[in-house]
Write a protein that holds these residues in place. Sequence first.
Motif, PDB file in Angstrom:
ATOM      1  N   ALA A 292       0.846  -1.200   0.000  1.00 24.62           N
ATOM      2  CA  ALA A 292       0.000   0.000   0.000  1.00 24.62           C
ATOM      3  C   ALA A 292       0.878   1.246   0.000  1.00 24.62           C
ATOM      4  O   ALA A 292       0.629   2.210  -0.735  1.00 24.62           O
ATOM      5  CB  ALA A 292      -0.923  -0.010   1.218  1.00 24.62           C
ATOM      6  N   LYS A 293       1.931   1.229   0.814  1.00 19.34           N
ATOM      7  CA  LYS A 293       2.858   2.368   0.863  1.00 19.34           C
ATOM      8  C   LYS A 293       3.604   2.526  -0.464  1.00 19.34           C
ATOM      9  O   LYS A 293       3.835   3.655  -0.928  1.00 19.34           O
ATOM     10  CB  LYS A 293       3.851   2.191   2.005  1.00 19.34           C
ATOM     11  CG  LYS A 293       3.216   2.321   3.379  1.00 19.34           C
ATOM     12  CD  LYS A 293       4.250   2.146   4.486  1.00 19.34           C
ATOM     13  CE  LYS A 293       3.601   2.271   5.854  1.00 19.34           C
ATOM     14  NZ  LYS A 293       4.585   2.099   6.952  1.00 19.34           N
ATOM     15  N   CYS A 315      -3.207   5.178  -6.155  1.00 24.04           N
ATOM     16  CA  CYS A 315      -3.800   5.529  -4.861  1.00 24.04           C
ATOM     17  C   CYS A 315      -5.000   4.636  -4.559  1.00 24.04           C
ATOM     18  O   CYS A 315      -5.195   4.197  -3.415  1.00 24.04           O
ATOM     19  CB  CYS A 315      -4.233   6.994  -4.854  1.00 24.04           C
ATOM     20  SG  CYS A 315      -2.868   8.160  -4.792  1.00 24.04           S
ATOM     21  N   THR A 316      -5.789   4.369  -5.580  1.00 27.31           N
ATOM     22  CA  THR A 316      -6.960   3.497  -5.401  1.00 27.31           C
ATOM     23  C   THR A 316      -6.521   2.097  -4.997  1.00 27.31           C
ATOM     24  O   THR A 316      -7.138   1.465  -4.137  1.00 27.31           O
ATOM     25  CB  THR A 316      -7.785   3.449  -6.699  1.00 27.31           C
ATOM     26  OG1 THR A 316      -8.219   4.785  -7.037  1.00 27.31           O
ATOM     27  CG2 THR A 316      -9.008   2.558  -6.544  1.00 27.31           C
ATOM     28  N   LYS A 317      -5.443   1.613  -5.592  1.00 21.52           N
ATOM     29  CA  LYS A 317      -4.911   0.289  -5.222  1.00 21.52           C
ATOM     30  C   LYS A 317      -4.407   0.295  -3.777  1.00 21.52           C
ATOM     31  O   LYS A 317      -4.607  -0.676  -3.040  1.00 21.52           O
ATOM     32  CB  LYS A 317      -3.776  -0.100  -6.175  1.00 21.52           C
ATOM     33  CG  LYS A 317      -4.258  -0.479  -7.568  1.00 21.52           C
ATOM     34  CD  LYS A 317      -3.083  -0.802  -8.481  1.00 21.52           C
ATOM     35  CE  LYS A 317      -3.572  -1.202  -9.874  1.00 21.52           C
ATOM     36  NZ  LYS A 317      -2.440  -1.454 -10.808  1.00 21.52           N
ATOM     37  N   ALA A 318      -3.767   1.380  -3.387  1.00 19.72           N
ATOM     38  CA  ALA A 318      -3.271   1.496  -2.014  1.00 19.72           C
ATOM     39  C   ALA A 318      -4.428   1.470  -1.021  1.00 19.72           C
ATOM     40  O   ALA A 318      -4.371   0.794   0.016  1.00 19.72           O
ATOM     41  CB  ALA A 318      -2.462   2.778  -1.854  1.00 19.72           C
ATOM     42  N   ILE A 319      -5.494   2.190  -1.342  1.00 19.15           N
ATOM     43  CA  ILE A 319      -6.667   2.259  -0.457  1.00 19.15           C
ATOM     44  C   ILE A 319      -7.375   0.913  -0.404  1.00 19.15           C
ATOM     45  O   ILE A 319      -7.883   0.507   0.650  1.00 19.15           O
ATOM     46  CB  ILE A 319      -7.627   3.372  -0.934  1.00 19.15           C
ATOM     47  CG1 ILE A 319      -6.976   4.739  -0.689  1.00 19.15           C
ATOM     48  CG2 ILE A 319      -8.981   3.273  -0.232  1.00 19.15           C
ATOM     49  CD1 ILE A 319      -7.646   5.886  -1.409  1.00 19.15           C
ATOM     50  N   LYS A 320      -7.391   0.206  -1.514  1.00 18.62           N
ATOM     51  CA  LYS A 320      -8.005  -1.131  -1.533  1.00 18.62           C
ATOM     52  C   LYS A 320      -7.261  -2.079  -0.597  1.00 18.62           C
ATOM     53  O   LYS A 320      -7.865  -2.921   0.070  1.00 18.62           O
ATOM     54  CB  LYS A 320      -7.996  -1.685  -2.960  1.00 18.62           C
ATOM     55  CG  LYS A 320      -8.793  -2.972  -3.122  1.00 18.62           C
ATOM     56  CD  LYS A 320      -8.848  -3.407  -4.570  1.00 18.62           C
ATOM     57  CE  LYS A 320      -9.658  -4.704  -4.723  1.00 18.62           C
ATOM     58  NZ  LYS A 320      -9.707  -5.155  -6.136  1.00 18.62           N
ATOM     59  N   LEU A 321      -5.943  -1.918  -0.534  1.00 22.43           N
ATOM     60  CA  LEU A 321      -5.134  -2.752   0.358  1.00 22.43           C
ATOM     61  C   LEU A 321      -5.264  -2.305   1.815  1.00 22.43           C
ATOM     62  O   LEU A 321      -5.237  -3.129   2.727  1.00 22.43           O
ATOM     63  CB  LEU A 321      -3.659  -2.706  -0.059  1.00 22.43           C
ATOM     64  CG  LEU A 321      -3.312  -3.364  -1.395  1.00 22.43           C
ATOM     65  CD1 LEU A 321      -1.845  -3.135  -1.730  1.00 22.43           C
ATOM     66  CD2 LEU A 321      -3.609  -4.856  -1.368  1.00 22.43           C
ATOM     67  N   ASP A 322      -5.388  -0.994   2.033  1.00 28.80           N
ATOM     68  CA  ASP A 322      -5.478  -0.458   3.394  1.00 28.80           C
ATOM     69  C   ASP A 322      -6.456   0.712   3.404  1.00 28.80           C
ATOM     70  O   ASP A 322      -6.103   1.842   3.072  1.00 28.80           O
ATOM     71  CB  ASP A 322      -4.082  -0.008   3.865  1.00 28.80           C
ATOM     72  CG  ASP A 322      -4.087   0.509   5.295  1.00 28.80           C
ATOM     73  OD1 ASP A 322      -5.162   0.500   5.923  1.00 28.80           O
ATOM     74  OD2 ASP A 322      -3.008   0.922   5.784  1.00 28.80           O
ATOM     75  N   GLU A 323      -7.694   0.430   3.807  1.00 24.41           N
ATOM     76  CA  GLU A 323      -8.757   1.440   3.774  1.00 24.41           C
ATOM     77  C   GLU A 323      -8.530   2.560   4.788  1.00 24.41           C
ATOM     78  O   GLU A 323      -9.230   3.574   4.743  1.00 24.41           O
ATOM     79  CB  GLU A 323     -10.114   0.780   4.022  1.00 24.41           C
ATOM     80  CG  GLU A 323     -10.549  -0.150   2.901  1.00 24.41           C
ATOM     81  CD  GLU A 323     -11.908  -0.767   3.145  1.00 24.41           C
ATOM     82  OE1 GLU A 323     -12.452  -0.556   4.256  1.00 24.41           O
ATOM     83  OE2 GLU A 323     -12.434  -1.444   2.250  1.00 24.41           O
ATOM     84  N   THR A 324      -7.592   2.399   5.694  1.00 24.30           N
ATOM     85  CA  THR A 324      -7.324   3.430   6.706  1.00 24.30           C
ATOM     86  C   THR A 324      -6.138   4.322   6.321  1.00 24.30           C
ATOM     87  O   THR A 324      -5.708   5.161   7.114  1.00 24.30           O
ATOM     88  CB  THR A 324      -7.019   2.770   8.071  1.00 24.30           C
ATOM     89  OG1 THR A 324      -5.781   2.042   7.975  1.00 24.30           O
ATOM     90  CG2 THR A 324      -8.137   1.814   8.481  1.00 24.30           C
ATOM     91  N   TYR A 325      -5.637   4.152   5.107  1.00 15.12           N
ATOM     92  CA  TYR A 325      -4.406   4.833   4.693  1.00 15.12           C
ATOM     93  C   TYR A 325      -4.719   6.269   4.264  1.00 15.12           C
ATOM     94  O   TYR A 325      -4.997   6.552   3.102  1.00 15.12           O
ATOM     95  CB  TYR A 325      -3.758   4.039   3.567  1.00 15.12           C
ATOM     96  CG  TYR A 325      -2.321   4.402   3.263  1.00 15.12           C
ATOM     97  CD1 TYR A 325      -1.585   5.248   4.087  1.00 15.12           C
ATOM     98  CD2 TYR A 325      -1.685   3.884   2.138  1.00 15.12           C
ATOM     99  CE1 TYR A 325      -0.275   5.564   3.806  1.00 15.12           C
ATOM    100  CE2 TYR A 325      -0.371   4.184   1.842  1.00 15.12           C
ATOM    101  CZ  TYR A 325       0.330   5.033   2.677  1.00 15.12           C
ATOM    102  OH  TYR A 325       1.640   5.352   2.395  1.00 15.12           O
ATOM    103  N   ILE A 326      -4.661   7.190   5.209  1.00 13.87           N
ATOM    104  CA  ILE A 326      -5.037   8.588   4.983  1.00 13.87           C
ATOM    105  C   ILE A 326      -4.166   9.246   3.909  1.00 13.87           C
ATOM    106  O   ILE A 326      -4.658  10.020   3.078  1.00 13.87           O
ATOM    107  CB  ILE A 326      -4.938   9.389   6.302  1.00 13.87           C
ATOM    108  CG1 ILE A 326      -5.987   8.893   7.296  1.00 13.87           C
ATOM    109  CG2 ILE A 326      -5.113  10.880   6.054  1.00 13.87           C
ATOM    110  CD1 ILE A 326      -7.417   9.031   6.815  1.00 13.87           C
ATOM    111  N   LYS A 327      -2.881   8.940   3.922  1.00 13.08           N
ATOM    112  CA  LYS A 327      -1.968   9.567   2.953  1.00 13.08           C
ATOM    113  C   LYS A 327      -2.394   9.257   1.523  1.00 13.08           C
ATOM    114  O   LYS A 327      -2.275  10.110   0.631  1.00 13.08           O
ATOM    115  CB  LYS A 327      -0.549   9.070   3.209  1.00 13.08           C
ATOM    116  CG  LYS A 327       0.515   9.816   2.417  1.00 13.08           C
ATOM    117  CD  LYS A 327       1.899   9.331   2.808  1.00 13.08           C
ATOM    118  CE  LYS A 327       2.977  10.046   1.998  1.00 13.08           C
ATOM    119  NZ  LYS A 327       4.340   9.554   2.357  1.00 13.08           N
ATOM    120  N   ALA A 328      -2.907   8.049   1.284  1.00 11.72           N
ATOM    121  CA  ALA A 328      -3.350   7.673  -0.066  1.00 11.72           C
ATOM    122  C   ALA A 328      -4.596   8.456  -0.463  1.00 11.72           C
ATOM    123  O   ALA A 328      -4.737   8.885  -1.611  1.00 11.72           O
ATOM    124  CB  ALA A 328      -3.625   6.168  -0.130  1.00 11.72           C
TER     125      ALA A 328
END
Length: 494
Positions: A292-293, A315-328
């Motif tokens: 995600a990072k 960014c969408t892929k990152a959020i799909k992996l970690d829905e709490t990832y604010i930076k994404a």
Amino acid sequence: MATVDFGSSADPEMDITSDDELEREAEGFKEQGNAFYVKKDYAEAFNFYTKAIDLCPKNASYYGNRAATLMMLSRYREALEDSQQAVRLDDTFMKGHMREGKCHLLLGNAMAASRCFQKVQELEPENSQVQQELKSAESILEFERLAEISFEKRDFRMVVFCMDRALQSASACHRFKVLKAECLALLGRYPEAQSVASDILRMDSTNGDALYVRGLCLYYEDCIDKAVQFFVQALRMAPDHEKARLACRNAKALKAKKEEGNKAFKEGSYEEAYDLYSEALTIDPNNIKTNAKLYCNRATVGSKLNKLDQAIEDCTKAIKLDETYIKAYMRRAQCYMDTEQYEEAVRDYEKVYQTEKTKEHKSLLKNAQLELKKSKRKDYYKVLGVEKNATEDEIKKAYRKRALMHHPDRHSGASAEVQKEEEKKFKEVGEAFTVLSDPKKKSRYDSGHDLEDDDMNMDFDANNIFKAFFGGPGGFSFEANSSSGPGNFFFQFG
């Protein structure tokens, strides 16, 4: 509850020897052990059964009783050894075979347990308890089979379900617990996985599988240095542990590649950084948090390279992996702003602000909402075909060009439909020029204000604007140039 044999004397068929006195003393210790067992003081019962065994090491019932006590103390491996010794001494000792089978079952050795229970059946065909134990052994074998198939299919939830069911009968099986913990880690349920692995390590600090799972959880939580320490420790305990070896190699490779990408980014080598992050993403698809990072890092590089659509996708892929990832969410929202997708930007900034109510996030949300509101109005800059930072002269030139292009007289020979469309455009051009050529109106418009709500004069007469711009009555006229064919005009200025 395990049971003990409360016979008052040794096996009646045992030969009477000169050691008769030792046997009587051993029987005394056995009776004392029985008394403590009834009181549920299993530690003392164990001590007295051990004394009896020390005096008469070939008495099967003594080992059987100590095995029953060890089972109550949850020391199943030791209980298994005593049960096996009991049936070696007396192969017809039914309780010995039953206890051995139960120990195998609790430790997850269902095949071995089944063999013991079948022996009990041979000795006591009418034994009803052994039927249930055989069913339990069969169930464990079936859950093991399903878990193996599910693991190959990467259906980790099903593996966890199967292991939970198997552990109902095999509660002391470390192998089942470790497999469950590994799958919990692969599902991203790290605290649960850590808890299971820690419980095993409290009982067996050298368990390589449990050390591997602890490392796996840390690895998936992006604590790579600590993870490597656990993988190394697991390999020290179990040198042939292939999963630990692979995870250790992946962890080191992932860390190195990510650091290379970060270094290239800081040095401004964006293309190189983009490629390095892409390579890092191929190392371990299971590492959700780190990947995600990496996706978010690649999105940052993509935005620098003006690959905004790709950046949004990352960014969408990152959020799909970690829905709490604010930076994404923040990065994607900015990309949406840059591509004028304001509704999507507002949605992401709302998510960020709901999670972290900071002044910065509130300001970003308000700005996105303002741009969304502005986007729903007529875009006067687009109407004139100029940039938002156009100068006064550029706005005038653009108006001259567009006004002449769409003037109704120029399209007098066209169809009614075309005339209507060109007249509409002519009016929009006049409206746009009126606002953008007036500093006060332009400022209010750029700030997102609704000019009609500001009591500004927004009555437009496109013809009057046109006449005023081109110098009043008689300043120009449209005449058809017959030699140029229909629809061609030239301008005649007085």
